[in-house]
Design a protein around this motif. Structure first.
Motif, mmCIF file in Angstrom:
data_model
loop_
_atom_site.group_PDB
_atom_site.id
_atom_site.type_symbol
_atom_site.label_atom_id
_atom_site.label_comp_id
_atom_site.label_asym_id
_atom_site.label_seq_id
_atom_site.Cartn_x
_atom_site.Cartn_y
_atom_site.Cartn_z
ATOM 1 N N GLY A 11 -53.938 -4.467 39.808
ATOM 2 C CA GLY A 11 -54.854 -5.165 40.703
ATOM 3 C C GLY A 11 -54.061 -5.805 41.827
ATOM 4 O O GLY A 11 -52.950 -5.364 42.156
ATOM 5 N N ASN A 12 -54.590 -6.866 42.427
ATOM 6 C CA ASN A 12 -53.904 -7.496 43.559
ATOM 7 C C ASN A 12 -52.497 -7.952 43.193
ATOM 8 O O ASN A 12 -51.528 -7.687 43.900
ATOM 9 C CB ASN A 12 -54.709 -8.691 44.077
ATOM 10 C CG ASN A 12 -55.974 -8.272 44.789
ATOM 11 O OD1 ASN A 12 -56.052 -7.173 45.313
ATOM 12 N ND2 ASN A 12 -56.972 -9.134 44.795
ATOM 13 N N LEU A 18 -45.625 -4.230 40.812
ATOM 14 C CA LEU A 18 -45.133 -2.854 40.734
ATOM 15 C C LEU A 18 -44.180 -2.545 41.880
ATOM 16 O O LEU A 18 -43.074 -2.013 41.676
ATOM 17 C CB LEU A 18 -46.325 -1.893 40.751
ATOM 18 C CG LEU A 18 -45.998 -0.411 40.758
ATOM 19 C CD1 LEU A 18 -45.230 -0.009 39.503
ATOM 20 C CD2 LEU A 18 -47.292 0.413 40.879
ATOM 21 N N ARG A 19 -44.594 -2.876 43.071
ATOM 22 C CA ARG A 19 -43.749 -2.625 44.247
ATOM 23 C C ARG A 19 -42.431 -3.404 44.144
ATOM 24 O O ARG A 19 -41.368 -2.889 44.518
ATOM 25 C CB ARG A 19 -44.516 -3.014 45.512
ATOM 26 C CG ARG A 19 -43.800 -2.665 46.800
ATOM 27 C CD ARG A 19 -44.707 -2.882 47.987
ATOM 28 N NE ARG A 19 -44.059 -2.465 49.225
ATOM 29 C CZ ARG A 19 -44.644 -1.823 50.203
ATOM 30 N NH1 ARG A 19 -45.920 -1.484 50.080
ATOM 31 N NH2 ARG A 19 -43.993 -1.502 51.302
ATOM 32 N N SER A 20 -42.498 -4.617 43.632
ATOM 33 C CA SER A 20 -41.306 -5.452 43.526
ATOM 34 C C SER A 20 -40.348 -4.935 42.460
ATOM 35 O O SER A 20 -39.125 -5.011 42.614
ATOM 36 C CB SER A 20 -41.714 -6.899 43.220
ATOM 37 O OG SER A 20 -42.568 -7.399 44.234
ATOM 38 N N ILE A 21 -40.889 -4.423 41.361
ATOM 39 C CA ILE A 21 -40.037 -3.825 40.329
ATOM 40 C C ILE A 21 -39.301 -2.614 40.885
ATOM 41 O O ILE A 21 -38.092 -2.444 40.675
ATOM 42 C CB ILE A 21 -40.890 -3.424 39.105
ATOM 43 C CG1 ILE A 21 -41.413 -4.671 38.386
ATOM 44 C CG2 ILE A 21 -40.083 -2.553 38.136
ATOM 45 C CD1 ILE A 21 -42.530 -4.375 37.393
ATOM 46 N N CYS A 48 -48.832 1.740 44.886
ATOM 47 C CA CYS A 48 -48.444 0.459 45.501
ATOM 48 C C CYS A 48 -48.038 0.598 46.960
ATOM 49 O O CYS A 48 -47.501 -0.339 47.551
ATOM 50 C CB CYS A 48 -47.330 -0.210 44.696
ATOM 51 S SG CYS A 48 -45.749 0.636 44.715
ATOM 52 N N GLY A 49 -48.277 1.767 47.572
ATOM 53 C CA GLY A 49 -48.094 1.916 49.009
ATOM 54 C C GLY A 49 -46.685 2.211 49.476
ATOM 55 O O GLY A 49 -46.348 1.939 50.631
ATOM 56 N N ALA A 331 -46.718 -12.527 41.816
ATOM 57 C CA ALA A 331 -46.056 -11.375 41.194
ATOM 58 C C ALA A 331 -44.547 -11.571 41.129
ATOM 59 O O ALA A 331 -43.910 -11.291 40.110
ATOM 60 C CB ALA A 331 -46.394 -10.106 41.968
ATOM 61 N N LEU A 332 -43.968 -12.067 42.214
ATOM 62 C CA LEU A 332 -42.508 -12.216 42.257
ATOM 63 C C LEU A 332 -42.004 -13.238 41.250
ATOM 64 O O LEU A 332 -40.884 -13.114 40.734
ATOM 65 C CB LEU A 332 -42.071 -12.613 43.669
ATOM 66 C CG LEU A 332 -42.211 -11.518 44.727
ATOM 67 C CD1 LEU A 332 -41.950 -12.076 46.112
ATOM 68 C CD2 LEU A 332 -41.260 -10.366 44.429
#
Length: 365
Positions: A11-12, A18-21, A48-49, A331-332
């Motif tokens: 989700g948001n 995901l992108r940060s991992i 995740c773009g 998230a971070l």
């Protein structure tokens, strides 16, 4: 050797995690669980773009992720709020079931799913017992955090408290203008904006504020050695001074266009620890309410009244939507905690049970 990590939910917050991992130099993405059938079979990068495929394909099978035996899973399933932001016990229990499966299998968990677990001592004790038992069985650690509730209510105010001689009140505030947020379900549903001014918004229904933010009031109090007599909820609404339109829809004159609420930790009849949110649709609305930190539309403020008084302001300049960096930071907070959580002794923990969570390894060469 990189820490092997799985991501659960996109989700948001989960998408940012995901992108940060993927981009973190000390982490290796090894698996991805999604709930949306449209995402199953897609590469994690597409979800995740990111442009470069990872080779990690999304599945809706949690057992498949467990079989990969990652060192840790970033668990971002929506475990607390259901329709219109109202808490549903089944969602918490379901999230706890999945987390226990991971923990028993020897997989550490960092999570944003069950918000009251930021202070395990005041969370649902049946859920805490289940998680603790799973941690003992798997020799694993479970850490729940975020930004708000989370980082803004633990490390920052407690660090500032260390340079005082006397504390009368600690107040932690989020001040945001949500009018640019193109999410009608949240604007009108969760916050009740655009609804009659005498209608109680879902977020202010009895018990909801305490469920969301009472945990961090109790966490701050616990770290200060305070025994709270009780917690109190308070809210007030601001009527729109005229009809105006925002991306989420039209707000009619006289309907709700702002909410300010507090969760107060009471000691000897006085509010000793206060968590406050000031949420407007436009920066100019409710001019008598606290303004955004450092003169911008959104951010956070830690205030200590005592000897001496302190004010610490944290802003997010450069974003048209002030909620964007908050979601990313949520998230971070858990992604950057993964190295210390993996190395920690087993159990359900808070930041005060862990070494400091830092951006180690993230400085650009």
């Amino acid at each position: 050797m990189a820490i092997r990590v799985g991501q659960w939910a996109t989700g948001n917050v989960g998408k940012n995690a995901l992108r940060s991992i993927i981009s973190h130099p000390e982490l290796e993405l090894v698996g991805l669980v999604v709930s949306d059938p449209a995402k199953v079979g897609k590469d994690a990068a597409e979800i995740c773009g990111l442009d470069t495929p990872t080779g990690i394909i999304a599945t809706d099978d949690g057992d498949a992720l467990i079989a990969l035996k990652p060192d840790c899973v970033s668990f971002c399933s929506a475990g607390t709020s259901g329709r219109e932001g109202v808490t549903t016990g089944n969602r918490q229990s379901d999230a706890a079931d999945h987390m226990c499966d991971l923990l028993r299998a020897g997989i550490n968990v960092v999570s944003t799913a069950i918000i009251p677990l930021v202070h395990p001592g005041s969370a649902d004790q049946e859920i805490v017992r289940r998680l603790e038992a799973a941690c003992r069985e798997g020799g694993t650690t479970c850490f729940t955090s975020g930004l708000d509730p989370g980082f803004m209510h633990d490390i920052l105010p407690l660090a500032l408290s260390g340079v005082t001689r006397r504390i009368d009140t600690i107040r932690v505030s989020e001040v945001m203008s949500y009018g640019v947020w193109d999410k009608p379900d949240a604007i009108t549903g969760k916050f009740g904006f655009g609804k009659p001014i005498d209608e109680v918004p879902p977020i202010a229904r009895p018990g909801v504020l305490d469920m969301m933010w009472g945990s961090v009031v109790r966490l701050i109090a616990e770290q200060l050695g305070l025994k709270l007599d009780r917690t109190e909820e308070y809210y007030e609404l601001y009527p729109a001074p005229e009809t105006f339109t925002i991306p989420a829809g039209t707000i009619v004159k006289g309907s709700s266009a702002g909410i300010r609420f507090e969760v107060r930790g009471i000691v000897a009849g006085k509010a000793a620890v206060v968590v406050e949110h000031v949420t407007r649709l436009r920066v100019e609305d409710a001019p008598h309410w606290p303004k955004g930190p450092i003169g911008i539309g959104g951010g956070y403020r830690v205030q200590i009244s005592g000897d001496p008084d302190w004010v610490l302001e944290v802003g997010n300049p450069g974003y048209a939507d002030p909620t964007v960096p908050g979601t990313l930071a949520t998230a971070l907070r858990i992604v950057n905690a993964i190295p210390v959580v993996v190395a920690a002794p087993p159990g359900v923990v808070t930041p005060f049970d862990l070494p400091m969570i830092t951006g180690k390894g993230l400085v650009a060469a």
